[in-house]
Scaffold this active site. Structure first.
Site, PDB file in Angstrom:
ATOM      1  CG  HIS A 180     -58.830  19.478  30.274  1.00 46.61           C
ATOM      2  ND1 HIS A 180     -59.682  20.471  29.831  1.00 46.61           N
ATOM      3  CD2 HIS A 180     -57.870  19.348  29.327  1.00 46.61           C
ATOM      4  CE1 HIS A 180     -59.251  20.916  28.657  1.00 46.61           C
ATOM      5  NE2 HIS A 180     -58.162  20.249  28.327  1.00 46.61           N
ATOM      6  CD  GLU A 239     -58.273  23.914  28.107  1.00 47.77           C
ATOM      7  OE1 GLU A 239     -59.439  23.818  27.687  1.00 47.77           O
ATOM      8  OE2 GLU A 239     -57.295  23.412  27.527  1.00 47.77           O
ATOM      9  CG  HIS A 267     -53.498  20.124  29.047  1.00 52.51           C
ATOM     10  ND1 HIS A 267     -53.352  21.435  28.670  1.00 52.51           N
ATOM     11  CD2 HIS A 267     -54.632  19.697  28.444  1.00 52.51           C
ATOM     12  CE1 HIS A 267     -54.350  21.786  27.878  1.00 52.51           C
ATOM     13  NE2 HIS A 267     -55.143  20.744  27.720  1.00 52.51           N
TER      14      HIS A 267
HETATM   15 CO    CO Z   1     -56.964  20.890  26.795  1.00 50.71          CO
END
Ligand code: CO
Length: 295
Positions: free
Chosen positions: A177, A208, A240
């Site tokens: 992530h 991210e 995602h």
């Molecule tokens: Co996210």
């Protein structure tokens, strides 16, 4: 001297009486143990199998102990509530457990790293250590990657879960992530190094944070990779994994790699779907459950 001796005896006596009173008070309240599993959450029904798996392993390890759930993400909880699925926040879940007479609660973070979501959870747990809704005993189990040893263990286990069809000149691309706003983003940079040491064609990127897909692409190009297995490095294969990693959208990892002549195979399984990796979280729960008062 005599005065001091008398004073000490009185203090010992008072302490003894207090301890007895406390012990008596403790015995009055019946011991009730519970486990609260806390994830970021998911609104993707297909991703729920990750959470079901970790719950199954938790119940197996701690038979007879009640297991409950909470999600730290308010966005996910509100999204689910629109479809009449109500999942508690950690605060609400703990308040309910307090009202139902639980005395000893083990909260287990199902986050991958000790990031902002884990910090939030730590704050909440500390609020139930003192004050009007304090449990007699409350502990918090660490996220998946809580030490270098965890990272080495998880990387080793993850590489064993790569589909057997992968050939030695094909890459494994893991999607973590990541976060731009928390120092824990460094965990993925460390993960990239540990995975790379174990398997020179295993690359870690994040949605991210860091490393980025551009870093991964550069590594694939440098190694002249023609085919890559894309795997989420997140507990669930949720939004995602399905959209940013495996979809045909223009900027998905699959599209980015394929535009560069790299064939992609997407594995839509969250890390908590693998018993091997889910067990690392359950081990972290075990670590805190085994503290004296929880036995
Ligand atoms: Co996210």
């Amino acid at each position: 001297m005599k005065k001091i001796v008398t004073l000490v005896s009185v203090m010992v006596l008072v302490a003894g009486v207090c301890m007895q009173a406390m012990a008596g008070h403790g015995e009055e309240k019946e011991m009730k143990r519970g486990i609260l599993l806390v994830a970021f959450g998911t609104s993707e029904p297909k991703a729920m199998c990750s959470f079901e798996n970790i719950e199954r392993l938790t119940r197996k390890r701690f038979p007879g102990t009640e297991v409950r759930w909470a999600y730290t993400s308010g966005i996910i909880r509100r999204k689910l509530a629109k479809g009449k699925v109500f999942i508690d926040s950690p605060t609400v879940a703990l308040s309910k457990m307090y009202d139902e007479g639980f005395t000893s609660v083990a909260v287990q973070s199902l986050h991958s790293i000790g990031g902002a979501e884990y910090d939030k959870l730590k704050d909440i747990v500390s609020k139930f250590r003192q004050g009007s809704e304090a449990f007699e005993h409350i502990v918090l189990g660490a996220p998946l990657l809580n030490s270098f040893a965890d990272l080495q263990r998880v990387a080793g286990l993850m590489l064993k879960e790569v589909p057997k069809s992968r050939k030695s000149n094909e890459a494994v691309v893991l999607m973590g992530h990541g976060t731009e706003h928390h120092y824990s983003d460094l965990a993925y940079v460390a993960a990239a190094k540990v995975f790379g040491d174990m398997d020179p064609l295993a690359f870690v990127g994040t949605v991210e944070g860091h490393p980025t897909i551009d870093d991964v692409l550069a590594q694939c190009k440098a190694a002249k990779v023609k085919k890559a297995y894309l795997m989420p490095f997140m507990s669930v294969a949720g939004d995602h994994a399905r959209n940013d990693m495996a979809s045909d959208e223009d900027d998905s990892w699959k599209s980015v790699l394929e535009k560069n002549g790299i064939e992609c195979v997407a594995v839509l399984k969250g890390t908590a779907e693998y018993d091997s990796i889910a067990s690392v979280w359950v081990d972290h729960l075990s670590d805190v459950m085994n503290t004296s008062k929880h036995k």
